[in-house]
Design a protein around this motif. Structure first.
Motif, PDB file in Angstrom:
ATOM      1  N   THR A  34      26.498 -59.079  -3.517  1.00 15.79           N
ATOM      2  CA  THR A  34      27.927 -59.471  -3.209  1.00 15.79           C
ATOM      3  C   THR A  34      28.724 -58.777  -2.132  1.00 15.79           C
ATOM      4  OG1 THR A  34      28.562 -57.689  -4.901  1.00 15.79           O
ATOM      5  CG2 THR A  34      28.225 -60.058  -5.721  1.00 15.79           C
TER       6      THR A  34
ATOM      7  N   ILE B 285      20.903 -61.755  -1.188  1.00 16.67           N
ATOM      8  CA  ILE B 285      21.823 -60.877  -0.784  1.00 16.67           C
ATOM      9  C   ILE B 285      22.611 -60.251  -1.759  1.00 16.67           C
ATOM     10  CG2 ILE B 285      22.233 -62.333   1.286  1.00 16.67           C
ATOM     11  CD1 ILE B 285      24.282 -63.503  -0.139  1.00 16.67           C
TER      12      ILE B 285
ATOM     13  N   SER C 292      30.462 -62.672   1.569  1.00 17.26           N
ATOM     14  CA  SER C 292      31.597 -63.150   2.407  1.00 17.26           C
ATOM     15  C   SER C 292      30.980 -63.697   3.681  1.00 17.26           C
ATOM     16  CB  SER C 292      32.686 -61.860   2.812  1.00 17.26           C
ATOM     17  OG  SER C 292      31.964 -60.917   3.542  1.00 17.26           O
ATOM     18  N   GLN C 293      29.973 -63.412   4.128  1.00 11.09           N
ATOM     19  CA  GLN C 293      29.358 -64.046   5.428  1.00 11.09           C
ATOM     20  C   GLN C 293      28.868 -65.459   5.225  1.00 11.09           C
ATOM     21  OE1 GLN C 293      25.955 -61.695   6.606  1.00 11.09           O
ATOM     22  NE2 GLN C 293      26.993 -59.578   6.006  1.00 11.09           N
ATOM     23  N   HIS C 294      28.871 -65.789   3.670  1.00 17.28           N
ATOM     24  CA  HIS C 294      28.544 -67.199   3.470  1.00 17.28           C
ATOM     25  C   HIS C 294      29.306 -68.108   2.717  1.00 17.28           C
ATOM     26  CE1 HIS C 294      24.628 -65.884   4.558  1.00 17.28           C
ATOM     27  NE2 HIS C 294      24.672 -64.697   3.948  1.00 17.28           N
TER      28      HIS C 294
ATOM     29  N   TRP D  75      35.673 -64.814  -0.104  1.00 17.47           N
ATOM     30  CA  TRP D  75      35.097 -63.765  -1.136  1.00 17.47           C
ATOM     31  C   TRP D  75      35.265 -62.278  -0.652  1.00 17.47           C
ATOM     32  CZ3 TRP D  75      33.280 -63.605  -5.808  1.00 17.47           C
ATOM     33  CH2 TRP D  75      32.686 -62.166  -6.433  1.00 17.47           C
TER      34      TRP D  75
ATOM     35  N   GLN E  23      27.348 -58.689   0.762  1.00 13.70           N
ATOM     36  CA  GLN E  23      27.308 -59.703   2.036  1.00 13.70           C
ATOM     37  C   GLN E  23      27.573 -61.155   1.724  1.00 13.70           C
ATOM     38  OE1 GLN E  23      23.238 -58.546   1.236  1.00 13.70           O
ATOM     39  NE2 GLN E  23      23.130 -58.172   3.273  1.00 13.70           N
TER      40      GLN E  23
ATOM     41  N   ASP F 238      35.836 -61.163  -6.738  1.00 17.50           N
ATOM     42  CA  ASP F 238      34.938 -60.237  -6.507  1.00 17.50           C
ATOM     43  C   ASP F 238      35.200 -58.872  -7.550  1.00 17.50           C
ATOM     44  OD1 ASP F 238      33.542 -57.675  -5.549  1.00 17.50           O
ATOM     45  OD2 ASP F 238      34.252 -58.113  -3.775  1.00 17.50           O
TER      46      ASP F 238
ATOM     47  N   GLN G 291      25.326 -73.129  -1.182  1.00 22.18           N
ATOM     48  CA  GLN G 291      26.098 -72.148  -0.057  1.00 22.18           C
ATOM     49  C   GLN G 291      25.283 -70.962   0.422  1.00 22.18           C
ATOM     50  OE1 GLN G 291      29.345 -71.690  -2.933  1.00 22.18           O
ATOM     51  NE2 GLN G 291      30.738 -72.101  -1.029  1.00 22.18           N
TER      52      GLN G 291
ATOM     53  N   LYS H  28      33.480 -68.376   2.005  1.00 19.51           N
ATOM     54  CA  LYS H  28      34.826 -67.993   2.628  1.00 19.51           C
ATOM     55  C   LYS H  28      35.841 -67.843   1.221  1.00 19.51           C
ATOM     56  CE  LYS H  28      38.853 -70.025   5.064  1.00 19.51           C
ATOM     57  NZ  LYS H  28      39.335 -71.362   5.593  1.00 19.51           N
TER      58      LYS H  28
END
Length: 360
Positions: free
Chosen positions: A333, A331, A337-339, A343, A335, A289, A325, A341
């Motif tokens: 960046t 979305i 982390s919701q998709h 991030w 968001q 990130d 994924q 792992k």
């Protein structure tokens, strides 16, 4: 001697008693909170620091989000940031570093650059007790902490997926540029990949860091597609930088050659939008990130300002992001982390004293 009458004596005693009370006693103290350590934690001794960010190049959305992360963390710690990009000119970068030292900034962040251009200036900063933390810079100066993204792993992640998707054989294009420490580390991994998969042939290689990298890459990729016009001539493109991946993906998509898949490195909101597009040939990228990179770099600089011991090298853990994924709806960046792992939201370099200082 004339005697005083009784009423007058009573008044006199009353006045004297009030005067004595005022002179001889203290006013009650204001109530103090219990001393549980919160008093120390509510004060930020490092507020007001002036930080200089010296950049080799400020280009694209990745750089923009990286700068955003730097500014966010410095602001939380009560400081201010001056950003000085050099437009790829190493002499200008060295001059910007000298200027920051002369302006007596409290701390210096460096983004990319070479030892030849920066080492003398960095040593001068340290002599003046100005701490330095670098990101992706080829620096080995004692006392300087250097962050890197785990470049070998990012290259391996994307190249292994590329190999898997094309069945371990086929022609590929490499887009890469020398002269940058992270690129050199990625190139080492690429050479190992070539040795591991002899049936995957590099038919073209190019790349240059310019002020219009994505656009220039697009033009060069268009020329390569004309040279290899048939389906199957090129199986995939490996792009060692997201600006390269953007240009290559646009050329391929506009030419209607979407059987050619693109595998990149780095991630920004713009990159993510392209990867999510089902019509885009860009299908995967490995990255850290960019906002986290900026935040973490600032944290290590403030550790130095605080007098903490910091390591010479900090390796940031990358994650692999592929289209399969991700959700169908667009979305950002923030968001991701919701998709995916791992991030974003890294706690790396985050000390307890720093978190308490942020609270104020």
């Amino acid at each position: 001697m004339k005697l005083l009458n009784k009423p007058f004596l009573l008044v006199l005693v009353f006045i004297l008693s009030i005067s004595l009370a005022a002179c001889g006693s203290k006013p009650p103290e204001a109530a103090k909170p219990a001393d549980n350590g919160s008093a120390a934690s509510s004060v930020n001794p490092l507020a007001g620091k002036k930080i200089a960010l010296i950049m080799q190049i400020n280009l694209g959305t990745f750089s923009a989000q990286y700068i955003e992360g730097v500014k966010e963390q410095v602001t939380k710690l009560g400081g201010t940031v001056t950003v000085s990009p050099a437009d790829g000119d190493l002499a200008k970068m060295a001059s910007n570093l000298d200027a920051a030292i002369n302006q007596k900034v409290d701390g210096i962040l460096i983004d990319h650059g070479t030892a030849e251009a920066l080492e003398n200036g960095v040593k001068r900063a340290l002599e003046k007790n100005i701490p330095v933390v670098a990101f992706d810079a080829d620096l080995k100066v004692p006392g300087v902490t250097v962050l890197e993204q785990g470049d070998a792993k990012m290259a391996e992640q994307t190249l292994e997926q590329l190999s898997k998707d094309i069945g371990g054989k086929g022609n590929i294009v490499k887009i890469w540029v020398a002269g940058f420490a992270p690129m050199e580390r990625r190139q080492v991994a690429y050479q190992a990949f070539q040795a591991k998969y002899p049936d995957i042939k590099e038919v073209a290689a190019f790349g240059a860091a310019t002020q219009n990298t994505a656009l220039d890459t697009q033009a060069q990729m268009e020329a390569i597609l004309k040279k290899y016009p048939n389906k199957g001539d090129i199986a995939a493109v490996w792009a060692s930088w997201d600006e390269f991946a953007k240009g290559a993906a646009r050329a391929i998509q506009q030419a209607g050659r979407t059987e050619i898949k693109v595998y990149g490195i780095d991630m920004s909101d713009e990159d993510l939008q392209m990867i999510q597009d089902p019509n885009s040939p860009w299908v995967a990228s490995a990255a850290v990130d960019p906002k986290d990179i900026g935040r973490i770099q600032v944290r290590y600089l403030y550790q130095k300002l605080h007098g903490d011991q910091t390591p010479d090298k900090v390796v940031l853990e990358p994650v692999f992001v592929s289209r399969d994924q991700l959700p169908k709806e667009q979305i950002s960046t923030a968001q991701l982390s919701q998709h995916v792992k791992g991030w974003g939201g890294s706690e790396q370099g985050y000390t307890e004293w720093m978190k308490k200082a942020e609270q104020k």
